[in-house]
Design an enzyme around this catalytic site. Sequence first.
Site, PDB file in Angstrom:
ATOM      1  N   VAL A   1       0.739  -1.253   0.066  1.00 51.24           N
ATOM      2  CA  VAL A   1       0.004  -0.163   0.048  1.00 51.24           C
ATOM      3  C   VAL A   1       0.929   1.095   0.180  1.00 51.24           C
ATOM      4  O   VAL A   1       1.627   1.404   0.871  1.00 51.24           O
ATOM      5  CB  VAL A   1      -0.787   0.062   1.242  1.00 51.24           C
ATOM      6  CG1 VAL A   1      -1.923   1.287   1.327  1.00 51.24           C
ATOM      7  CG2 VAL A   1      -1.901  -1.429   1.264  1.00 51.24           C
TER       8      VAL A   1
ATOM      9  N   HIS B   1       3.377   4.002   6.030  1.00 52.19           N
ATOM     10  CA  HIS B   1       2.848   3.332   7.293  1.00 52.19           C
ATOM     11  C   HIS B   1       3.658   2.734   8.094  1.00 52.19           C
ATOM     12  O   HIS B   1       4.559   2.146   7.584  1.00 52.19           O
ATOM     13  CB  HIS B   1       1.391   2.393   6.947  1.00 52.19           C
ATOM     14  CG  HIS B   1       1.721   1.329   5.925  1.00 52.19           C
ATOM     15  ND1 HIS B   1       1.885   1.743   4.418  1.00 52.19           N
ATOM     16  CD2 HIS B   1       1.958   0.116   6.222  1.00 52.19           C
ATOM     17  CE1 HIS B   1       2.014   0.501   4.148  1.00 52.19           C
ATOM     18  NE2 HIS B   1       2.357  -0.534   5.006  1.00 52.19           N
TER      19      HIS B   1
ATOM     20  N   HIS C   1       3.993  -0.434  10.886  1.00 58.39           N
ATOM     21  CA  HIS C   1       3.496  -1.582  11.560  1.00 58.39           C
ATOM     22  C   HIS C   1       4.071  -1.788  12.929  1.00 58.39           C
ATOM     23  O   HIS C   1       4.952  -1.762  13.295  1.00 58.39           O
ATOM     24  CB  HIS C   1       4.020  -2.825  10.667  1.00 58.39           C
ATOM     25  CG  HIS C   1       3.539  -3.031   9.361  1.00 58.39           C
ATOM     26  ND1 HIS C   1       2.470  -3.746   8.757  1.00 58.39           N
ATOM     27  CD2 HIS C   1       3.955  -2.423   8.047  1.00 58.39           C
ATOM     28  CE1 HIS C   1       2.141  -3.763   7.619  1.00 58.39           C
ATOM     29  NE2 HIS C   1       3.207  -2.888   7.065  1.00 58.39           N
TER      30      HIS C   1
HETATM   31  P1  AMP Z   1       2.531  -3.172   3.553  1.00 59.61           P
HETATM   32  O1  AMP Z   1       2.849  -4.427   2.854  1.00 59.61           O
HETATM   33  O2  AMP Z   1       3.869  -2.768   4.154  1.00 59.61           O
HETATM   34  O3  AMP Z   1       2.378  -2.094   2.258  1.00 59.61           O
HETATM   35  O4  AMP Z   1       1.519  -3.244   4.346  1.00 59.61           O
HETATM   36  C1  AMP Z   1       0.299  -3.019   3.875  1.00 59.61           C
HETATM   37  C2  AMP Z   1      -0.724  -3.576   5.115  1.00 59.61           C
HETATM   38  O5  AMP Z   1      -1.996  -3.001   5.031  1.00 59.61           O
HETATM   39  C3  AMP Z   1      -0.954  -5.136   4.840  1.00 59.61           C
HETATM   40  O6  AMP Z   1      -0.386  -5.595   6.274  1.00 59.61           O
HETATM   41  C4  AMP Z   1      -2.469  -5.298   4.750  1.00 59.61           C
HETATM   42  O7  AMP Z   1      -2.883  -6.492   5.470  1.00 59.61           O
HETATM   43  C5  AMP Z   1      -2.893  -4.087   5.352  1.00 59.61           C
HETATM   44  N1  AMP Z   1      -4.243  -3.701   4.875  1.00 59.61           N
HETATM   45  C6  AMP Z   1      -4.725  -3.704   3.576  1.00 59.61           C
HETATM   46  N2  AMP Z   1      -5.931  -3.311   3.284  1.00 59.61           N
HETATM   47  C7  AMP Z   1      -6.374  -2.878   4.711  1.00 59.61           C
HETATM   48  C8  AMP Z   1      -7.533  -2.661   5.359  1.00 59.61           C
HETATM   49  N3  AMP Z   1      -8.598  -2.299   4.340  1.00 59.61           N
HETATM   50  N4  AMP Z   1      -7.668  -2.405   6.590  1.00 59.61           N
HETATM   51  C9  AMP Z   1      -6.556  -2.501   7.303  1.00 59.61           C
HETATM   52  N5  AMP Z   1      -5.446  -3.023   6.883  1.00 59.61           N
HETATM   53  C10 AMP Z   1      -5.209  -3.255   5.564  1.00 59.61           C
END
Ligand code: AMP
Length: 114
Positions: free
Chosen positions: A95, A99, A101
């Site tokens: 995404v 962000h 984690h």
């Molecule tokens: P990254 O791989 O570091 O970009 O992390 C993106 C994170 O967003 C992943 O751990 C997904 O599970 C999480 N994610 C995607 N869509 C949503 C959503 N609608 N609500 C909460 N988390 C989400």
Amino acid sequence: MSTIFSKIRDKEIPAEFLYEDEEIFAIKDIMPQANIHILIIPKKDIPTLNDITKSDTQLLGKMMLVASQLAQHFGIQDSGYRLVMNCNGDGGQTVFQLHLHLLGGEPLRGSFGN
Ligand code: AMP
């Protein structure tokens, strides 16, 4: 650019907000990789860590502070936790809205540097 997180920020997609102020919000990860898996997200549109500038240093620090406060709120400050920020393809970013984690609530596998 519109992302799933900007839609959540703008309340176009529902999500449970664990924290929100004028600069940052935090939500539970939809596919948790640990018992506690929270995402700390700046409201400002910043696609990746490559896009931060000196003017964002306070914001980045505040994200860490919010992560620490959430860890305490969820009672994992002593058991421990991990903060992760992925960048681009090899980093596993999916995404493209910056962000952080926050992972914990159980022993985490794959620690680095030891
Ligand atoms: P990254 O791989 O570091 O970009 O992390 C993106 C994170 O967003 C992943 O751990 C997904 O599970 C999480 N994610 C995607 N869509 C949503 C959503 N609608 N609500 C909460 N988390 C989400």
